[in-house]
Design an enzyme around this catalytic site. Structure first.
Site, mmCIF file in Angstrom:
data_model
loop_
_atom_site.group_PDB
_atom_site.id
_atom_site.type_symbol
_atom_site.label_atom_id
_atom_site.label_comp_id
_atom_site.label_asym_id
_atom_site.label_seq_id
_atom_site.Cartn_x
_atom_site.Cartn_y
_atom_site.Cartn_z
ATOM 1 N N HIS A 86 32.669 37.833 50.035
ATOM 2 C CA HIS A 86 33.933 37.403 49.559
ATOM 3 C C HIS A 86 33.211 38.505 47.226
ATOM 4 O O HIS A 86 34.027 38.611 46.820
ATOM 5 C CB HIS A 86 33.590 36.229 48.831
ATOM 6 C CG HIS A 86 35.285 35.758 50.354
ATOM 7 N ND1 HIS A 86 35.820 34.372 50.512
ATOM 8 C CD2 HIS A 86 36.950 36.600 49.893
ATOM 9 C CE1 HIS A 86 36.657 34.534 51.589
ATOM 10 N NE2 HIS A 86 37.090 35.178 50.987
ATOM 11 N N CYS A 136 45.441 51.269 62.355
ATOM 12 C CA CYS A 136 44.764 50.150 61.710
ATOM 13 C C CYS A 136 43.286 50.355 61.370
ATOM 14 O O CYS A 136 42.784 48.904 61.305
ATOM 15 C CB CYS A 136 45.135 49.125 61.503
ATOM 16 S SG CYS A 136 45.748 48.066 62.848
#
Length: 564
Positions: free
Chosen positions: A186, A495
């Protein structure tokens, strides 16, 4: 002058004086342990104080970078107030442990579980738990954060947490360099959102760099130069100017479609690992999402998300992309991603065990709830649901029957959303013609497909180079999957990580792929590349590659499409 190489975490080039961020230091002897009641009260008070600070930080980040990135701190607030963590900590206090020891025990248990996961993104969430843990410990010990310079600086650290990143004035933070860390952590996500260059995983040695030493950071190449020579400094300054021009040019072309010179449109979408990435994905020019990993909803918590929580999150993703298709993958976990609310025995080889759709079908209620939430949310946008770890047509038929039944019960037209599956197991690739006949689309999960085809774990350094997308046999298999999809009026996406690499993307488009989904930071460049290609020329190159001896030859065949 020392040159260090790590993983590119946030693009950009910055040059400035270093400031080393010391890790938190807590001295147990500085705090006297009280009674059980006092320690319990101290724990609750520290948690309450940290929760308030996290929500304050959330408000600041929401104003600075938007709702999605600020959602990182919503997750932090959930961690600090998690009832299971509180239960474990208070039980430890009641058994005679100090409040800091109880906090460490409670948070570290969940962090260790996440850190052990095979998925790099989910494993990186352990850093978030450690971040919250250290904030609570700082409250208990009364430790204040280290003071920061008042002039712009390059931050050097063993690792950096989201709260540390967010607390620094972005006008002063030139770049971030970490000895460890992950490009999907993050803190790295925040750095990209704030436009701050970052390199992680450079290894030991940053603690020896004196504050004020000039450091040059190339966040795209993953390169860090400590105390550069005048010649090297001039080179990095030239790179910075070129990077600025490159960003300007790509930003101008990011929004349009990716259409080849001979008229084939390739959808370029973004992989999304959680709501905090939505703003960046949309802003990147991505045409929807080719992969929303729903695991972020299920891991790192004591109980499964309920129907309403799931529906709200799925709606949020669909609404963010408007008229563009959003592919949401159902829960993909196995024995390598343990969760406390799924009880099962250990497996000697989790990669070949009860995981993905196999697990969903074995635990019908968990999958049924997720399917119902997806179907309810489908009215918010263009939904495509996708299933992981499919190995047989029978599994496809079984889950399709569940979808039909739930859609009918919810009063939702089955044709209003798409259904597809990952092709990441060799058996599924070989049965692509029969699987595609029952679905709307297929999507290559190149990471797993490669390691299964070559029987080589990409996490094992000694064999990590064995799987090769450019091996002629592998390219032929991908071409067969594409032909099978198109013969059944289905489309084929990718993907896996290969989609974001221009060289691999060229080979994939040559093989017949219709959609490429990748990290948002790669979207503009891949679109730009696609617009320079002719499918006819790519197909001719593929024919030559398939007739060649090995992957090295195939790479050479496609190299002209990305050089220059």
């Amino acid at each position: 002058m020392d040159s260090m190489t790590g993983r590119a975490a946030s693009p950009g080039i910055a040059i400035g004086p270093a400031h080393t961020l010391a890790g938190p230091s807590f001295e147990p002897s500085a705090r006297e342990q009280g009674s059980v009641e006092e320690e319990a009260a101290a724990f609750k008070g520290a948690v309450s104080s940290v929760e308030t600070k996290i929500w304050d930080l959330h408000a600041q980040m929401k104003e600075r970078v938007g709702d999605e990135e600020a959602a990182i701190f919503e997750a932090h607030a959930m961690f600090v107030s998690d009832p299971e963590i509180e239960r474990i900590a208070l039980e430890a206090v009641e058994s005679g442990r100090s409040a800091p020891d109880a906090v460490t025990e409670a948070f570290d248990g969940f962090a260790a579980m996440l850190a052990a996961l095979d998925d790099p993104y989910l494993a990186a969430r352990a850093t978030d738990l450690v971040d919250v843990r250290d904030q609570v410990l700082a409250e208990l010990y009364g430790v204040a954060a280290d003071p920061l310079p008042s002039d712009p600086f390059v931050l050097l650290a063993e690792d950096v947490t989201p709260s540390q990143t967010a607390a620094i004035d972005p006008a002063l933070l030139l770049a971030i360099v970490c000895e460890r860390g992950s490009e999907v952590a993050h803190a790295a996500i925040l750095a990209r959102s704030l436009g701050i260059p970052a390199v992680v995983g450079v290894g030991d040695g940053l603690q020896d760099v004196a504050d004020g030493t000039v450091v040059a950071v190339d966040g795209r190449a993953g390169e860090v130069v400590i105390d550069p020579s005048p010649e090297r400094l001039a080179e990095m300054e030239q790179r910075a100017a070129a990077e600025q021009e490159r960003r300007r040019r790509l930003s101008e072309v990011a929004a349009g479609p990716a259409i080849t010179q001979d008229g084939k449109r390739i959808t370029v979408a973004a992989n999304v690992n959680g709501p905090e990435l939505l703003d960046a994905a949309v802003a990147s020019g991505a045409e929807g999402s080719g992969l929303v990993r729903s695991e972020f909803l299920f891991l790192g918590r004591p109980t499964a998300p309920d129907l309403d929580e799931q529906e709200a999150i799925y709606r949020r993703h669909l609404e963010a992309f408007g008229d563009d298709l959003v592919v949401i993958r159902t829960l993909d976990i196995g024995a390598d991603k343990p969760v406390p609310y799924i009880d099962r025995s250990d497996e000697p080889n989790p990669a070949l065990g009860l995981r993905g759709l196999r697990l969903g079908l074995a635990m019908g209620e968990l999958l049924e709830t997720q399917l119902r939430a997806l179907i309810r949310a489908s009215t918010a946008g263009r939904l495509a649901m996708m299933f992981p770890m499919v190995s047989s047509v029978a599994e496809v038929h079984q889950v399709s029957a569940m979808i039909d039944e739930i859609a009918a019960a919810e009063g939702v037209d089955r044709s209003s959303f798409q259904v597809g599956t990952m092709i990441e197991v060799p058996a599924a690739a070989l049965a692509a013609d029969r699987i595609a006949a029952a679905l709307d689309f297929l999507s290559l999960g190149t990471n797993d497909l490669l390691q299964y085809v070559f029987a080589a774990d990409r996490q094992v350094a000694e064999v990590a180079n064995v799987p090769d997308l450019f091996d002629p046999g592998m390219l032929r298999l991908i071409q067969f999957v594409a032909e099978s999809a198109h013969a059944n009026d289905a489309w084929l996406g990718v993907c896996g990580e290969a989609a974001s690499d221009p060289l691999s993307a060229a080979a994939l488009v040559a093989a017949g792929v219709d959609e490429l989904s990748m990290s948002p930071v790669a979207v503009a460049e891949i679109k730009d590349r696609v617009r320079s290609w002719r499918v006819s020329e790519l197909e001719a190159a593929l024919a030559e590659a398939l007739g060649g001896p090995d992957g090295a030859h195939a790479r050479g065949v496609f190299e002209p499409f990305v050089s220059g």
